[in-house]
Scaffold this motif. Structure first.
Motif, PDB file in Angstrom:
ATOM      1  N   GLN A  68       4.662  76.384  58.399  1.00 28.78           N
ATOM      2  CA  GLN A  68       4.995  75.947  59.758  1.00 28.78           C
ATOM      3  C   GLN A  68       3.881  75.109  60.374  1.00 28.78           C
ATOM      4  OE1 GLN A  68       6.288  79.144  62.288  1.00 28.78           O
ATOM      5  NE2 GLN A  68       8.259  79.336  61.250  1.00 28.78           N
ATOM      6  N   LEU A  69       2.631  75.510  60.150  1.00 23.09           N
ATOM      7  CA  LEU A  69       1.524  74.738  60.706  1.00 23.09           C
ATOM      8  C   LEU A  69       1.475  73.343  60.086  1.00 23.09           C
ATOM      9  CD1 LEU A  69      -0.813  74.756  62.655  1.00 23.09           C
ATOM     10  CD2 LEU A  69      -2.241  75.805  60.910  1.00 23.09           C
ATOM     11  N   ALA A  70       1.651  73.252  58.770  1.00 27.70           N
ATOM     12  CA  ALA A  70       1.666  71.936  58.120  1.00 27.70           C
ATOM     13  C   ALA A  70       2.833  71.102  58.626  1.00 27.70           C
ATOM     14  CB  ALA A  70       1.752  72.111  56.609  1.00 27.70           C
ATOM     15  N   TYR A  71       3.988  71.720  58.806  1.00 26.65           N
ATOM     16  CA  TYR A  71       5.175  71.010  59.289  1.00 26.65           C
ATOM     17  C   TYR A  71       4.962  70.456  60.698  1.00 26.65           C
ATOM     18  CZ  TYR A  71       9.886  70.407  61.216  1.00 26.65           C
ATOM     19  OH  TYR A  71      10.991  69.889  61.843  1.00 26.65           O
ATOM     20  N   LEU A  72       4.434  71.304  61.590  1.00 25.16           N
ATOM     21  CA  LEU A  72       4.291  70.906  62.997  1.00 25.16           C
ATOM     22  C   LEU A  72       3.260  69.801  63.193  1.00 25.16           C
ATOM     23  CD1 LEU A  72       4.471  74.444  64.635  1.00 25.16           C
ATOM     24  CD2 LEU A  72       6.176  72.620  64.845  1.00 25.16           C
ATOM     25  N   LEU A  73       2.402  69.591  62.220  1.00 27.46           N
ATOM     26  CA  LEU A  73       1.374  68.549  62.330  1.00 27.46           C
ATOM     27  C   LEU A  73       1.798  67.230  61.695  1.00 27.46           C
ATOM     28  CD1 LEU A  73      -1.697  70.809  61.574  1.00 27.46           C
ATOM     29  CD2 LEU A  73      -1.250  69.645  63.737  1.00 27.46           C
ATOM     30  N   ALA A  88      -6.261  64.639  52.955  1.00 32.26           N
ATOM     31  CA  ALA A  88      -6.187  66.015  53.452  1.00 32.26           C
ATOM     32  C   ALA A  88      -4.737  66.451  53.615  1.00 32.26           C
ATOM     33  CB  ALA A  88      -6.929  66.128  54.787  1.00 32.26           C
ATOM     34  N   ARG A  89      -3.883  65.497  54.001  1.00 36.52           N
ATOM     35  CA  ARG A  89      -2.471  65.813  54.208  1.00 36.52           C
ATOM     36  C   ARG A  89      -1.797  66.219  52.898  1.00 36.52           C
ATOM     37  NH1 ARG A  89       1.060  68.014  57.556  1.00 36.52           N
ATOM     38  NH2 ARG A  89       3.132  67.096  57.408  1.00 36.52           N
ATOM     39  N   MET A 104       8.870  70.226  53.389  1.00 35.22           N
ATOM     40  CA  MET A 104       7.470  70.048  53.025  1.00 35.22           C
ATOM     41  C   MET A 104       7.319  69.218  51.753  1.00 35.22           C
ATOM     42  SD  MET A 104       6.362  71.183  55.676  1.00 35.22           S
ATOM     43  CE  MET A 104       4.806  70.417  55.278  1.00 35.22           C
ATOM     44  N   LEU A 105       8.336  69.250  50.855  1.00 28.09           N
ATOM     45  CA  LEU A 105       8.320  68.318  49.728  1.00 28.09           C
ATOM     46  C   LEU A 105       8.424  66.884  50.239  1.00 28.09           C
ATOM     47  CD1 LEU A 105      10.581  70.192  47.143  1.00 28.09           C
ATOM     48  CD2 LEU A 105       8.204  69.482  46.763  1.00 28.09           C
ATOM     49  N   ARG A 106       9.267  66.694  51.260  1.00 29.12           N
ATOM     50  CA  ARG A 106       9.383  65.351  51.857  1.00 29.12           C
ATOM     51  C   ARG A 106       8.045  64.904  52.448  1.00 29.12           C
ATOM     52  NH1 ARG A 106      10.712  62.489  56.600  1.00 29.12           N
ATOM     53  NH2 ARG A 106      10.325  64.306  57.898  1.00 29.12           N
ATOM     54  N   GLY A 107       7.366  65.825  53.192  1.00 35.78           N
ATOM     55  CA  GLY A 107       6.060  65.492  53.746  1.00 35.78           C
ATOM     56  C   GLY A 107       5.035  65.216  52.667  1.00 35.78           C
ATOM     57  N   LEU A 108       5.096  65.994  51.561  1.00 34.06           N
ATOM     58  CA  LEU A 108       4.182  65.770  50.442  1.00 34.06           C
ATOM     59  C   LEU A 108       4.436  64.410  49.812  1.00 34.06           C
ATOM     60  CD1 LEU A 108       2.033  66.680  48.439  1.00 34.06           C
ATOM     61  CD2 LEU A 108       3.816  67.906  47.184  1.00 34.06           C
ATOM     62  N   GLY A 109       5.686  64.038  49.687  1.00 37.97           N
ATOM     63  CA  GLY A 109       6.003  62.729  49.117  1.00 37.97           C
ATOM     64  C   GLY A 109       5.445  61.587  49.938  1.00 37.97           C
ATOM     65  N   ILE A 110       5.559  61.685  51.267  1.00 39.27           N
ATOM     66  CA  ILE A 110       5.005  60.639  52.136  1.00 39.27           C
ATOM     67  C   ILE A 110       3.495  60.569  51.970  1.00 39.27           C
ATOM     68  CG2 ILE A 110       4.631  59.977  54.540  1.00 39.27           C
ATOM     69  CD1 ILE A 110       7.354  61.251  55.173  1.00 39.27           C
ATOM     70  N   VAL A 142      -8.055  71.504  60.702  1.00 35.79           N
ATOM     71  CA  VAL A 142      -6.666  71.793  60.355  1.00 35.79           C
ATOM     72  C   VAL A 142      -6.512  72.217  58.903  1.00 35.79           C
ATOM     73  CG1 VAL A 142      -4.406  70.745  60.060  1.00 35.79           C
ATOM     74  CG2 VAL A 142      -5.672  70.382  62.177  1.00 35.79           C
ATOM     75  N   LEU A 143      -7.087  71.470  57.975  1.00 37.67           N
ATOM     76  CA  LEU A 143      -6.959  71.822  56.567  1.00 37.67           C
ATOM     77  C   LEU A 143      -7.588  73.185  56.295  1.00 37.67           C
ATOM     78  CD1 LEU A 143      -6.152  71.225  53.687  1.00 37.67           C
ATOM     79  CD2 LEU A 143      -8.239  69.850  53.424  1.00 37.67           C
TER      80      LEU A 143
END
Length: 918
Positions: A603-608, A620-621, A644-650, A585-586
């Motif tokens: 989109q690929l990062a979001y959907l995963l 990796a995330r 994606m900023l929210r996903g990066l924060g998590i 994936v990465l």
């Protein structure tokens, strides 16, 4: 058995008296190791008219034979089985069937017995085996001085056996008795006409004609055409061992450059002495099947003007009774080989091909040798053989790097070694640097030699169909170590062709891979501008379908429905498929970002997102989300950037980079407020609250959760409200206020169950377990943790599974059962390590240390606590780190190591003080 029937044991020969006892032994020996029914024994001993006392007589004979066997040192060899008897012994007839060793024969088979029915048939079968073995024996020895004399004796006993007569005719002709050879043919033809009304077969007629013409081919030139062995041959011991029994047809296949010809030539030289009639070598790359057959006849001594219209018949005739090794190099298709398969299995057909030639196996028994890459040790040995061990040892690190750049491919290694060998003063590291900075396919070439890595790959590529060539080009863009069959099939036809040609290799579990150098060649093998887009489109299709199963609420990206999916629409199958793709994936997101495909990147990062929430691998995330943030920002898509900023924060928070997480979450909050995205705003309040909670900034965490509750309610998102309540209860537990945690947790649990959200139900149950543990009400705590574990495993959420196991372990420890606690915590540790979650790993190691201390294993406790501190270096948490030092201090005190205990106490106090100040 191969003469008068005898049994020899450790104490000598068995005393078998009379034909009946020998017949009993013979009948049982014919089926040695297998029970023979009584009725079968009666049939073979008395035929169609046995006496009424046959069974009683048989028992009597068996008893006497059993005693005779015991006397010669073989007690227990003759056993009574249900309905019959069994003899366990080594039998010369069986050994002869395996080895064809004529020295085992001592006369007529089963002499001294009286057998009927199937016994007589066995005698005839053994006689046939012997005469067939004699034919093979003398076929290899026709030039011997006594060959004609011995064959004449055999023909007297078998006057109508055509092969035997043919051998005699050849021996007489070779011995200068030309007329006698022709006379033997006439005698056979007369006998066949008188007794059977038949003529000799075509092979014997062809031999008669050749003798009439005094064909020079009858004198049998002995070809010796094997190419020279390659220098410094290395490895392949297992492959050679598998060929020890000389199968009649061997196909050596493998990727281009793996050393198929080198291996075949090496083995052919090793076994050449076992083929006294010669060795033939043909390169089929430049020959049609008809041309190859003509060349083969020339090699066997047939002049050009004597080659018949149907050369295949003459070819098989010339090889009949001979032992010739035939090496066919670089065969492309099974059809090209079929006319060259000898009719006599005494010959050896050795084939090299990039294709597996599976069609050949449908007609003949084929032994396939699939050559793989050299091991790292074998690759080092090959370089040391060519360059000299001192040179390789002096640059062992550079040598290892050279092996990696050559991909352990023998041809690449030999070319690299050849380049170094012509310049003894050049360092190996210099060649490695050249390979790193330039195209390896250009570097791996030697002046004056057109056999380069690129040309070898190109030769294999030219044979592909257009569909397979296109698929090969697309798969060359795949950036991961392996890919699934369904991915290749979705991209177009041709996978089986690529595998058969060894341009793609099987990697196990339905996955496939390209060698690094072949991948590079594939990317250079023609224009395919949409290759990356096609790959990414397939990954997006899979990720979208997976997201719809894992978290349909995660709906910022929409794509057309697809029925062509590699999994059913259930969580277990989806996660299993993504687990197999996790390492890719990465790489795929990097490929999208590198190719400037911004929309596909984010989109690929979001959907995963939901997959990584269930499986971890947060390091990796972090990188995935960083690529996605840049891509969304480049597109000017503020909503995507915020998500994606929210996903990066998590991801940053899960890797203990909480301060950085807080920064990006607040950046995202600004964007969603500008966009009026209430649901996104509420989610961010939840995440910011989680960050504050982890930093033990509890007042700020509670404030964020209340804000999240307010905004979720305004957005009409009851699941979001329940999530904020769950987080609120979780934080109350961390504050040491479980009494305040119970009410919001039960409210959240009710909503999650009503909404059928088992994952968040499990998360809430774990917080309830922690709350009741703090309330010292351990029975319900165990129940909640147990329910959470069950649900987590049902939905295969490994992160929550680890949390539930930790909760169970800590509760069992509080209940005074450290053994059960250790078992739960050991399970949790394995899950944490599989997730790559250093924070949870550190916590689990701490609790394991406490369990081992309670069990009295202070050494194991010390090891676990030391490992916990090491893990905390990568996942900082001052409060948790202080707790480990406090436990360590108590442990060192039990050892009587007061200095160490004091040091740990001082560190614990300092860390607790820092936590209070912060």
């Amino acid at each position: 058995m191969l003469g008068p029937v005898e049994v020899c044991g450790p104490h000598g020969r068995a005393a078998l008296s009379g034909a009946r006892q020998r017949s009993v032994v013979a009948a049982l020996a014919l089926r040695a190791g297998t029970p023979v029914p009584v009725d079968r024994l009666v049939d073979v001993l008395w035929g169609d008219d046995p006496p009424r006392t046959a069974v009683r007589s048989l028992h009597s004979y068996v008893a006497r034979v059993r005693q005779a066997l015991a006397d010669c040192g073989m007690p227990g060899a003759l056993m009574t089985k249900p309905g019959g008897y069994q003899l366990d012994a080594s039998v010369d007839a069986e050994r002869f069937e395996r080895t064809k060793d004529l020295s085992l024969w001592r006369g007529e088979p089963l002499a001294g017995t009286e057998l009927f029915g199937w016994g007589r048939a066995e005698i005839d079968r053994l006689r046939e085996q012997r005469i067939a073995a004699l034919e093979v024996h003398w076929a290899d020895r026709l030039n011997r001085q006594n060959a004609a004399e011995e064959l004449e004796r055999l023909v007297v006993s078998h006057p109508t056996r055509e092969r035997l007569v043919g051998l005699l005719m050849r021996a007489l002709h070779l011995g200068g008795r030309h007329a006698d050879a022709l006379e033997e043919f006439h005698k056979l033809r007369s006998r066949l006409a008188e007794e059977f009304g038949a003529d000799p077969g075509p092979e014997l007629i062809a031999l008669h004609t050749a003798i009439l013409r005094r064909d020079p081919a009858l004198h049998g030139t002995r070809p010796a055409q094997l190419p020279a062995r390659a220098g410094h041959f290395t490895g392949r011991a297992a492959e050679f061992a598998a060929l020890a029994e000389l199968p009649p047809i061997v196909v050596v296949s493998g990727v281009a450059g793996v050393g198929k010809t080198t291996f075949a030539v090496e083995w052919a030289h090793r076994v050449a002495d076992r083929f006294p009639d010669g060795q033939v070598f043909l390169d089929l790359q430049r020959l049609t099947p008809a041309q190859a057959l003509t060349e083969m006849l020339h090699s066997l001594g047939v002049p050009a003007d004597r080659i018949p219209v149907d050369p295949a018949t003459l070819y098989r005739t010339l090889l009949h009774g001979k032992r010739v090794l035939i090496l066919l190099d670089d065969v492309r298709r099974a059809q090209d080989v079929l006319p060259l398969v000898p009719g006599d299995q005494g010959n050896l057909l050795l084939i090299t091909s990039r294709d597996t030639l599976s069609a050949l196996g449908t007609r003949h028994a084929v032994h396939t040798v699939r050559l793989g890459l050299l091991s790292e040790q074998e690759a080092h040995a090959l370089l040391a053989g060519i360059l000299g061990a001192p040179r390789v040892c002096a640059e062992s690190g550079a040598t290892s790097n050279l092996v990696v750049h050559c991909g352990r491919l023998p041809l690449a290694l030999r070319i690299a070694a050849a380049r170094l060998a012509v310049r003894p003063g050049r360092r190996i590291a210099d060649l490695v640097r050249e390979l790193t900075r330039n195209d390896p396919l250009d570097v791996l070439a030697v002046d004056g030699d057109d056999r380069t890595v690129r040309t070898v790959f190109a030769s294999a590529h030219r044979t592909l169909s257009p569909q397979a060539a296109r698929l090969f080009r697309v798969l060359g863009e795949h950036p991961g170590a392996s890919f699934s069959a369904d991915l290749a099939d979705a991209l177009g036809p041709g996978l089986d062709e690529l595998v058969a040609s060894h341009l793609i290799s099987e990697a196990g579990n339905g996955r496939y891979a390209l060698h690094d150098l072949i991948r590079l060649f594939a990317r250079q093998s023609g224009d395919l501008s949409d290759g990356v887009e096609r790959l990414l489109d397939r990954y997006l299709t899979i990720a979208h379908a997976a997201n719809n199963v894992l978290n349909p609420r995660h709906d910022l990206v929409t794509r057309p429905h697809c029925d062509d999916l590699p999994f059913a629409a259930n969580r277990v199958e989806v996660l299993a498929h993504l687990d197999a793709e996790r390492d890719n994936v990465l790489h795929v997101i990097r490929l999208a970002a590198r190719s400037g495909l911004q929309r596909e990147t984010w989109q690929l990062a979001y959907l995963l997102t939901s997959y990584f929430e269930a499986r971890g691998n947060w390091a990796a995330r972090v990188e995935q989300c960083e690529h996605a943030v840049r891509a969304a920002r480049a597109l000017g898509d503020q909503r995507a950037e915020a998500e994606m900023l929210r996903g990066l924060g998590i991801a940053l928070q899960m890797t203990s980079r909480i301060a950085e997480a807080m920064v990006v979450q607040r950046q995202a909050l600004v964007l969603v407020r500008e966009a009026g995205d209430l649901r996104g705003e509420a989610r961010l309040y939840n995440n910011i609250g989680n960050a504050h909670s982890e930093l033990r900034e509890f007042d700020l965490a509670l404030e964020s959760y209340r804000a999240a509750t307010r905004v979720h309610r305004a957005a009409g998102d009851e699941v979001g409200v329940a999530l904020a309540r769950r987080n609120l209860g979780y934080t109350y537990v961390r504050m040491g206020r479980p009494d305040l945690a119970v009410e919001p947790l039960f409210a959240a649990l009710e909503t999650f169950r009503a909404e059928a959200n088992p994952r968040l139900e499990a998360a809430t149950l774990m917080s309830l377990g922690n709350a009741f543990h703090q309330l010292a009400d351990l029975a319900p705590a165990l129940r909640y943790f147990g329910d959470a574990l069950r649900i987590s495993r049902e939905v295969t959420d490994h992160r929550f599974e680890a949390d539930a196991l930790i909760g169970l372990g800590v509760t069992q420890l509080a209940l005074g059962d450290p053994a059960v606690a250790r078992e739960c915590l050991a399970g949790a540790l394995a899950v944490c390590r599989a997730l790559g979650d250093r924070h949870r790993e550190a916590s689990t190691l701490h609790h394991l240390g406490e369990a081992e201390r309670a069990l009295g294993d202070l050494g194991a406790a010390r090891d676990h606590l030391a490992a916990a501190l090491a893990a905390r270096a990568q996942a900082p948490d001052l409060f948790a780190q202080a707790q480990v030092h406090r436990t360590f201090a108590d442990l060192e005190g039990r050892y009587g190591r007061w200095t160490e205990a004091a040091r740990h106490w001082a560190q614990a106090v300092a860390l607790f003080t820092s936590c209070r100040r912060s």
